[in-house]
Design a protein around this motif. Structure first.
Motif, PDB file in Angstrom:
ATOM      1  N   VAL A  17       0.838  -1.199   0.000  1.00 34.27           N
ATOM      2  CA  VAL A  17       0.000   0.000   0.000  1.00 34.27           C
ATOM      3  C   VAL A  17       0.873   1.249   0.000  1.00 34.27           C
ATOM      4  N   LEU A  18       1.918   1.258   0.822  1.00 34.37           N
ATOM      5  CA  LEU A  18       2.802   2.421   0.878  1.00 34.37           C
ATOM      6  C   LEU A  18       3.501   2.653  -0.458  1.00 34.37           C
ATOM      7  N   TYR A  19       4.019   1.597  -1.070  1.00 39.34           N
ATOM      8  CA  TYR A  19       4.730   1.737  -2.337  1.00 39.34           C
ATOM      9  C   TYR A  19       3.792   2.175  -3.459  1.00 39.34           C
ATOM     10  N   SER A  20       2.540   1.720  -3.407  1.00 34.85           N
ATOM     11  CA  SER A  20       1.612   2.123  -4.458  1.00 34.85           C
ATOM     12  C   SER A  20       1.273   3.615  -4.350  1.00 34.85           C
ATOM     13  N   ARG A  21       1.299   4.161  -3.142  1.00 36.74           N
ATOM     14  CA  ARG A  21       1.029   5.591  -2.952  1.00 36.74           C
ATOM     15  C   ARG A  21       2.245   6.462  -3.209  1.00 36.74           C
ATOM     16  N   SER A  59       1.666  11.349  -8.823  1.00 33.24           N
ATOM     17  CA  SER A  59       0.349  11.614  -9.386  1.00 33.24           C
ATOM     18  C   SER A  59       0.382  11.588 -10.917  1.00 33.24           C
ATOM     19  N   ARG A  70      -0.872   9.312 -12.808  1.00 31.00           N
ATOM     20  CA  ARG A  70      -1.864   8.357 -13.315  1.00 31.00           C
ATOM     21  C   ARG A  70      -2.807   9.014 -14.253  1.00 31.00           C
TER      22      ARG A  70
END
Length: 45
Positions: A35-39, A43, A45
């Motif tokens: 979860v941390l790495y995906s955040r 920005s 995306r």
């Protein structure tokens, strides 16, 4: 196997699982890191 025996084994395993914090956090840490790495991606995306 007897149902009471299965239940007793399950309860013993749950108690051991709760006592040993490393066993508790080992499956949780990769999820938290994912979860941390995906955040951290930014920005774009």
């Amino acid at each position: 196997m007897n149902v009471q025996r299965i239940q007793a084994i399950f309860e013993k395993d749950m108690k051991d699982f709760m006592k040993n914090t490393m066993m508790l956090f080992t499956p949780i840490i990769p999820v938290i890191l994912a979860v941390l790495y995906s955040r951290m991606g930014g920005s774009d995306r």
